[in-house]
Motif scaffolding. Sequence first.
Motif, PDB file in Angstrom:
ATOM      1  N   ASP A 396      37.058  49.020  36.638  1.00 27.65           N
ATOM      2  CA  ASP A 396      37.657  47.689  36.510  1.00 27.65           C
ATOM      3  C   ASP A 396      37.754  47.001  37.859  1.00 27.65           C
ATOM      4  OD1 ASP A 396      37.910  47.816  33.831  1.00 27.65           O
ATOM      5  OD2 ASP A 396      40.067  48.226  33.784  1.00 27.65           O
ATOM      6  N   ARG A 399      34.341  45.750  38.801  1.00 25.13           N
ATOM      7  CA  ARG A 399      33.926  44.565  38.027  1.00 25.13           C
ATOM      8  C   ARG A 399      34.704  43.333  38.463  1.00 25.13           C
ATOM      9  NH1 ARG A 399      34.708  45.708  31.990  1.00 25.13           N
ATOM     10  NH2 ARG A 399      33.893  43.595  31.756  1.00 25.13           N
ATOM     11  N   SER A 400      35.991  43.536  38.742  1.00 19.24           N
ATOM     12  CA  SER A 400      36.832  42.378  39.030  1.00 19.24           C
ATOM     13  C   SER A 400      36.531  41.763  40.395  1.00 19.24           C
ATOM     14  CB  SER A 400      38.309  42.767  38.957  1.00 19.24           C
ATOM     15  OG  SER A 400      38.612  43.638  40.023  1.00 19.24           O
ATOM     16  N   LEU A 401      35.776  42.498  41.236  1.00 21.58           N
ATOM     17  CA  LEU A 401      35.452  41.942  42.549  1.00 21.58           C
ATOM     18  C   LEU A 401      34.517  40.742  42.450  1.00 21.58           C
ATOM     19  CD1 LEU A 401      34.783  44.908  45.005  1.00 21.58           C
ATOM     20  CD2 LEU A 401      36.703  43.326  44.998  1.00 21.58           C
ATOM     21  N   GLY A 402      33.659  40.737  41.420  1.00 19.09           N
ATOM     22  CA  GLY A 402      32.655  39.690  41.336  1.00 19.09           C
ATOM     23  C   GLY A 402      31.485  39.957  42.264  1.00 19.09           C
TER      24      GLY A 402
ATOM     25  N   ARG B  45      43.979  41.810  31.721  1.00 17.32           N
ATOM     26  CA  ARG B  45      42.530  42.070  31.752  1.00 17.32           C
ATOM     27  C   ARG B  45      41.737  40.943  31.098  1.00 17.32           C
ATOM     28  NH1 ARG B  45      40.746  47.345  32.107  1.00 17.32           N
ATOM     29  NH2 ARG B  45      39.747  47.324  30.067  1.00 17.32           N
ATOM     30  N   ASN B  48      41.036  37.992  33.829  1.00 16.68           N
ATOM     31  CA  ASN B  48      39.881  37.982  34.745  1.00 16.68           C
ATOM     32  C   ASN B  48      38.596  38.428  34.050  1.00 16.68           C
ATOM     33  OD1 ASN B  48      40.375  40.660  34.529  1.00 16.68           O
ATOM     34  ND2 ASN B  48      40.466  41.086  36.731  1.00 16.68           N
ATOM     35  N   GLY B  49      38.610  38.347  32.716  1.00  9.76           N
ATOM     36  CA  GLY B  49      37.367  38.566  31.987  1.00  9.76           C
ATOM     37  C   GLY B  49      36.928  40.011  31.883  1.00  9.76           C
ATOM     38  N   LEU B  50      37.796  40.972  32.198  1.00 10.59           N
ATOM     39  CA  LEU B  50      37.421  42.376  31.981  1.00 10.59           C
ATOM     40  C   LEU B  50      37.347  42.648  30.487  1.00 10.59           C
ATOM     41  CD1 LEU B  50      39.515  44.291  34.677  1.00 10.59           C
ATOM     42  CD2 LEU B  50      37.044  43.918  34.647  1.00 10.59           C
ATOM     43  N   LEU B  51      38.088  41.853  29.724  1.00  7.85           N
ATOM     44  CA  LEU B  51      38.006  41.916  28.261  1.00  7.85           C
ATOM     45  C   LEU B  51      37.716  40.514  27.754  1.00  7.85           C
ATOM     46  CD1 LEU B  51      41.165  44.054  27.364  1.00  7.85           C
ATOM     47  CD2 LEU B  51      38.786  44.815  27.359  1.00  7.85           C
ATOM     48  N   ARG B  74      35.799  35.489  39.222  1.00  3.31           N
ATOM     49  CA  ARG B  74      36.394  36.742  39.693  1.00  3.31           C
ATOM     50  C   ARG B  74      36.542  36.764  41.205  1.00  3.31           C
ATOM     51  NH1 ARG B  74      32.932  40.725  35.788  1.00  3.31           N
ATOM     52  NH2 ARG B  74      34.374  40.733  34.023  1.00  3.31           N
TER      53      ARG B  74
END
Lengths: 498, 249
Positions: A396, A399-402, B45, B48-51, B74
Motif C-alpha cells: 500500500d 502504491r500510494s507514493l504515485g 484507503r 487515495n485510491g488504494l480501493l 497520489r
Amino acid sequence: MRWCVLLVLVLALTASAQDRFTVGSKSFTESVLLGEILAERARREGLNVRHTASLRGTRLVFEAVKSGAIDAYPEYTGTLLREVFADQGLSSEVELRAALAEIGLAMSAPIGFNNTYAIGVMPATAEEFGLSTISDMRRAPNLRLGFTNEFIERNDGWRALKGAYGLPHEDVRGIDHDLGYRALGSGAIDAKEVYTTDAKIEDMGLVVLEDDLAHFPRYDAVWVYRADLPERLPAAIAAIEALTGILDERGMSSLNAQVDIDGRTEAEVALNYFETGGAAEGTLTFGERTRQAIADIPRTTAQHALLVGASMLLAIVLAIPMGVLAARSSRFEQVVLGGSGILQTIPSLALLALLVSVLAITGAVPTIVALFVYSLLPIVRTTHSGLTQIPQSVRDSARSLGLPRGRMLLDVELPLALPSIFAGIKTAVVINVGTATLGAFIAAGGYGEPILAGIRRGDTMLILSGLIPAALMAIVLTLLLDLLERVITPSGAHSNSS
Amino acid sequence: MFRLSSVSKSFGNASVLAGVDLSIEPGTTVGLIGPSGCGKSTLLRLMNGLLEPDSGAVEFDGTPMLGDALTPARRRIGYVVQEGGLFAHLTAEKNVTLLGRRLGWSATRATQRARELADLVRLDHALLVRYPHELSGGQRQRVALMRALANDPEALLLDEPLGALDPMVRAELQDELRELFERLRKTVVLVTHDLAEAAFLARRIVLLHDGSIAQDGTPDELVREPASDFVQRFVSAQRKLHGIEGAAS
C-alpha cells in the motif's frame, strides 16, 4: 511467443547442418563402436562428420533417422523385422527394404556378423541346474532373470521367448545391459540376455544357452540410412558401402573387448581399426585410464556448462516475468503454477525422447529445452511467493507514493522478493546440473558422457570423472549465486522475511 | 479537498461502508475514529485510491480518484500506515527520497531534502543511512512520516500512525504531530481508535459505526451532545479507559 523464439533457434541450427553427415548409434558398446568406425571412414572421405552417440534405445534412434536428426546408424535386421516393423508382418529382406523405402530410408548390405540374442549364465549356475539349452531353463523355475527394459518390452524379446519355450519364470527385473553383467558376476541375478558378440561373454567365461527351438531370428548388422543420402552426400554412401562384409562375429567381439575389457575409448579403437587393422596392444593400465579420464574433463565441463548456462538463462528470463504475472492475476496464477507443475512431472528421459522426435535433432538443443522446462517451476514458484508475501502495508505504501509506471515492481517489489527468487534459482541450478547428465543419452555431451561410458565399460574411474565434477559444479554454482545475491541484495531485504 | 458522495464498499458479502457522504475542507485536520471493523481504514484507503468504491464517488481537489488521475493525485497525498510500511531493502534516506529520485532529483537535492525532513520530525541525521530493521519503532514512524511529506503533498492520510508504539514514544510523537500539523497547515485525515488521541490532534471528529457516520463534529460536541446512544457509549467507554473527565478539554 517463446516457442517461436525456440523454433527459430532450432531451425537455424538445423539449417547449418545440411552439408554435415550425422552418424547415430545406440547406447551400447558395439553400436557406439560401429558409429565411430563409420564416422572415421566418412572423415577419410573428406566429409564433415558428427557422431551422435549413445542414443537411448531403438525407438529413439529410429525416430532420429526418420526425422532426419541423424543420417545413418548401425542396426540389426532382426530388430527391424521383429521390433520396428513388427506390426507389418514382414518376412523377407525385399519386403523390409520396401518398408524402409516407404518412409524415406534405405539399408546397406550386411556388415558381416550376426549378433543375435542369447541367454547367458555363470558357469556355476549352468552346472548347478544342468543348463545347456534355453529349454533346460524350464527345469529351473526359480532362476532370477535380469533383462534390459528394451528386451522385456520388445516384441521379439522376453514375452515371445517365454511363450515359445513355455518358461515359468516370474522373477524378472529390468536392468541396464552393461550393469547387468556386473549383476550377473556378483550373483544378484542368475541369467541375462546377451548379444552374441559381447566381449563380456568370453571375458567372464559365460555359458551361452543354445536356442534349441530357433526362436531368435538372425540379427545381421546393417547400416540404415536416409534414402536422400546418395544424392545429398555421395561420399557418405561410399563410406557406408566400404563398410559392408568387413567384420565377422569374432572380429566384432574382439573390437568390443578392446573397449569393454581393455578400457579404450570407442574412438580410439575405431582409429586403431583403420590404422593397424584392428590389432590392439594389451590392456590400458589404471594410471593410463585415469589420465585419459582426467584429460577429458575440460571438454565435458565446457559442454556441461553450456547446457546448464543456456537453459538456466532462458529459464530465468522467462520464469521471473511468469512469476510476476502469476502474482498479479489470479487467472494467470492457476495457469502458470499448474502448467509448470505438470511439466515438472514428465519423466526426463521421456521428455528428451519426445523433444528429439519433435525438433528432429539430437544433442544440445533438445537437452537445453528439457532442462529449461525443468528449471521453470522452482523459479516461477519462488518469484510468485516472494511477491505475494510482501506485507499489505508495504505494498500500500508503495502504491500510494504515485511512482512512475513500472517503477513499483522494479524499485520495491522485485528487490523485496529477491531473496525468495534466488532460493528458486539455486534449487533450479542444482536440479539442472544433475539432470543435464541425462543429455548424454541424446548425445549432448557433458558429464553424462563419461558416466554413461563408464557404466557401459564397467569403468568406475570413468564414472567418477563425470560424477565428481558434476557435484563440484553444483556446489560452485550455488556458492557463486550466494555471492551474487549478497552483492545485489542490500542487507535490509533479508529482514523482510523475518 | 476530499469529497465522498454516497460511497459504499463491500468485501465479499460483508458490507463495510454503506452510503457515506463526507467532505473535508483544505487545511483542516480530521480524526476518523470508531471501533475496530467500523470501516475507518477502508474509508482512508478509498481516499487515495488504494480501493475503488462499489458505488458512489471519491473526489480529490475536484477530480474523481480514477484511472489516469490516480498517480498525479497520489503524489499530492502523503500516506502513513501503522507499521510504517517502510521498504526493507532501502535505507531511511532512500525510502524517503525514492519518488523524488524517480522524478529526477539529483543526489545532492535528495540528501538535502532528507536532512530537512529529518529536522522537521526530529530524527538524527546519522540514522538516515540505516535500514528499517536497524531503527526503533518510533524512528520508523518518523521515517514513514518523512516519506509521506517528501514531495510536499497538500494532504496527509495517516492510518493508526502511532498504533504500534509504546505509550511513552506515543505521547512524545503525539506532541510532535500536533506541532507539525499546526506548522504545515496541510489537510490531514487521521485514523485512530483512540478518542483522546483524535481529540488531541484534530479539531473535527468523524465517528464511524457499522459503515455509517454516527456523528461528525468537534470533540466537545461528541462529549456534550452525543447524536445517539452508540456515540454516548463509545465516548464514555473511552473516558473510563483513560480515567479522565473530558477528553476534549
